[in-house]
Design a protein around this motif. Structure first.
Motif, PDB file in Angstrom:
ATOM      1  N   THR A   1     -27.755 -31.517  39.779  1.00  0.00           N
ATOM      2  CA  THR A   1     -26.501 -31.894  40.428  1.00  0.00           C
ATOM      3  C   THR A   1     -26.591 -31.830  41.941  1.00  0.00           C
ATOM      4  O   THR A   1     -25.656 -32.260  42.620  1.00  0.00           O
ATOM      5  CB  THR A   1     -25.359 -30.971  39.960  1.00  0.00           C
ATOM      6  N   ASN A   2     -27.692 -31.315  42.487  1.00  0.00           N
ATOM      7  CA  ASN A   2     -27.847 -31.291  43.944  1.00  0.00           C
ATOM      8  C   ASN A   2     -28.887 -32.321  44.372  1.00  0.00           C
ATOM      9  O   ASN A   2     -29.544 -32.958  43.551  1.00  0.00           O
ATOM     10  CB  ASN A   2     -28.245 -29.888  44.432  1.00  0.00           C
ATOM     11  N   MET A   3     -29.048 -32.480  45.670  1.00  0.00           N
ATOM     12  CA  MET A   3     -29.925 -33.524  46.199  1.00  0.00           C
ATOM     13  C   MET A   3     -31.382 -33.290  45.826  1.00  0.00           C
ATOM     14  O   MET A   3     -32.100 -34.220  45.465  1.00  0.00           O
ATOM     15  CB  MET A   3     -29.772 -33.604  47.721  1.00  0.00           C
ATOM     16  N   ALA A   4     -31.818 -32.025  45.916  1.00  0.00           N
ATOM     17  CA  ALA A   4     -33.212 -31.728  45.588  1.00  0.00           C
ATOM     18  C   ALA A   4     -33.498 -32.017  44.113  1.00  0.00           C
ATOM     19  O   ALA A   4     -34.535 -32.591  43.770  1.00  0.00           O
ATOM     20  CB  ALA A   4     -33.524 -30.267  45.907  1.00  0.00           C
ATOM     21  N   GLY A   5     -32.563 -31.634  43.239  1.00  0.00           N
ATOM     22  CA  GLY A   5     -32.747 -31.898  41.821  1.00  0.00           C
ATOM     23  C   GLY A   5     -32.746 -33.384  41.506  1.00  0.00           C
ATOM     24  O   GLY A   5     -33.535 -33.857  40.685  1.00  0.00           O
TER      25      GLY A   5
ATOM     26  N   LEU B   1     -36.149 -34.801  42.499  1.00  0.00           N
ATOM     27  CA  LEU B   1     -37.173 -34.487  41.512  1.00  0.00           C
ATOM     28  C   LEU B   1     -36.995 -35.321  40.248  1.00  0.00           C
ATOM     29  O   LEU B   1     -37.978 -35.785  39.652  1.00  0.00           O
ATOM     30  CB  LEU B   1     -37.127 -32.992  41.164  1.00  0.00           C
ATOM     31  N   LEU B   2     -35.738 -35.524  39.830  1.00  0.00           N
ATOM     32  CA  LEU B   2     -35.479 -36.327  38.639  1.00  0.00           C
ATOM     33  C   LEU B   2     -35.910 -37.772  38.854  1.00  0.00           C
ATOM     34  O   LEU B   2     -36.528 -38.387  37.973  1.00  0.00           O
ATOM     35  CB  LEU B   2     -33.996 -36.257  38.288  1.00  0.00           C
ATOM     36  N   ASN B   3     -35.601 -38.312  40.032  1.00  0.00           N
ATOM     37  CA  ASN B   3     -36.010 -39.689  40.322  1.00  0.00           C
ATOM     38  C   ASN B   3     -37.521 -39.826  40.372  1.00  0.00           C
ATOM     39  O   ASN B   3     -38.085 -40.828  39.898  1.00  0.00           O
ATOM     40  CB  ASN B   3     -35.396 -40.139  41.648  1.00  0.00           C
ATOM     41  N   GLN B   4     -38.195 -38.821  40.917  1.00  0.00           N
ATOM     42  CA  GLN B   4     -39.662 -38.871  40.975  1.00  0.00           C
ATOM     43  C   GLN B   4     -40.272 -38.794  39.584  1.00  0.00           C
ATOM     44  O   GLN B   4     -41.244 -39.510  39.272  1.00  0.00           O
ATOM     45  CB  GLN B   4     -40.190 -37.729  41.848  1.00  0.00           C
ATOM     46  N   SER B   5     -39.702 -37.951  38.724  1.00  0.00           N
ATOM     47  CA  SER B   5     -40.230 -37.850  37.357  1.00  0.00           C
ATOM     48  C   SER B   5     -39.970 -39.142  36.576  1.00  0.00           C
ATOM     49  O   SER B   5     -40.827 -39.597  35.811  1.00  0.00           O
ATOM     50  CB  SER B   5     -39.608 -36.658  36.638  1.00  0.00           C
TER      51      SER B   5
END
Length: 224
Positions: free
Chosen positions: A78-82, A85-89
């Motif tokens: 729910t945050n920018m860092a997460g 990471l989700l988009n990269q995966s």
């Protein structure tokens, strides 16, 4: 004697099936958790291995671990860092041959079904299937789009017709919006009706369900 045996069976059968299903799910999760513990023991220091082995022997701990992992994952993305990471995966899995076809398909279906902004399975309806005059319960999944919508010359809706008693398989149909009758029963009540092969009927005074954008009207009149 036969009457009493059948009555006792009807009392215990739902409980027995429920316990069996839950036990099977917990057994699968325990197996996956045990495999993860074995994998962790090969990379962690030897002093931590006895603790991991003791955790492996706790029945049902895998369920708690799974729920905690889902909660942590939900909070993390729910945050920018997460999100990054989700988009990269997603990008990584989408570039792996064979894996990308499976991953992308499952992701599209899950995003459609479980997204809070999606409209899939938000409304139960009646459609004529497999022939005119025969009616079955279906679920509105959206409206035709793209080339399919351009090829159709009238207002259509896309519905999913589940099979009985296994609703996970079924048929996708594109039917005229005027031929679809919206029901007041909820999706859960309609699924129970389908799974029970019409035995467990929802109450007649079921509350009105909210229609999704582009849904069908309750005033729709079927056309033969």
């Amino acid at each position: 004697m036969k009457k009493y045996l059948l009555t006792g069976l009807l009392v215990w059968l739902p409980l027995a099936v429920t316990i069996w299903v839950l036990g099977s799910v917990v057994g699968v999760l325990d197996g996956i958790f045990a495999w993860l513990v074995v994998a962790a023991q090969t990379v962690l220091p030897e002093s931590l291995r006895p603790m991991l082995q003791s955790l492996r022997e706790i029945p049902g701990l895998s369920v708690i671990v799974m729920v905690a992992a889902l909660l942590i994952t939900g909070v993390a993305v729910t945050n920018m860092a997460g999100q990054w990471l989700l988009n990269q995966s997603n990008r990584l899995f989408s570039n792996i041959p064979i894996v990308k076809s499976i991953y992308t398909s499952v992701k599209q279906v899950s995003d459609t079904l479980f997204s809070s902004s999606g409209q899939a399975f938000r409304e139960a309806v009646l459609v004529q299937y497999p022939r005119a005059g025969s009616w079955t319960i279906a679920f509105v999944t959206g409206k035709p789009s793209g080339e399919v919508a351009r090829a159709l010359d009238q207002d259509m809706v896309t519905v999913y017709v589940p099979t009985t008693p296994n609703p996970t398989s079924g048929f996708m149909l594109m039917v005229p919006k005027a031929d679809v009758i919206a029901l007041q029963m909820s999706v859960d009540e309609a699924l129970k009706y389908v799974i029970s092969m019409g035995v467990v009927a929802p109450p007649a005074s079921s509350g009105s369900s909210s229609l999704p954008p582009g849904g069908v009207s309750r005033a729709a009149t079927p056309q033969s």
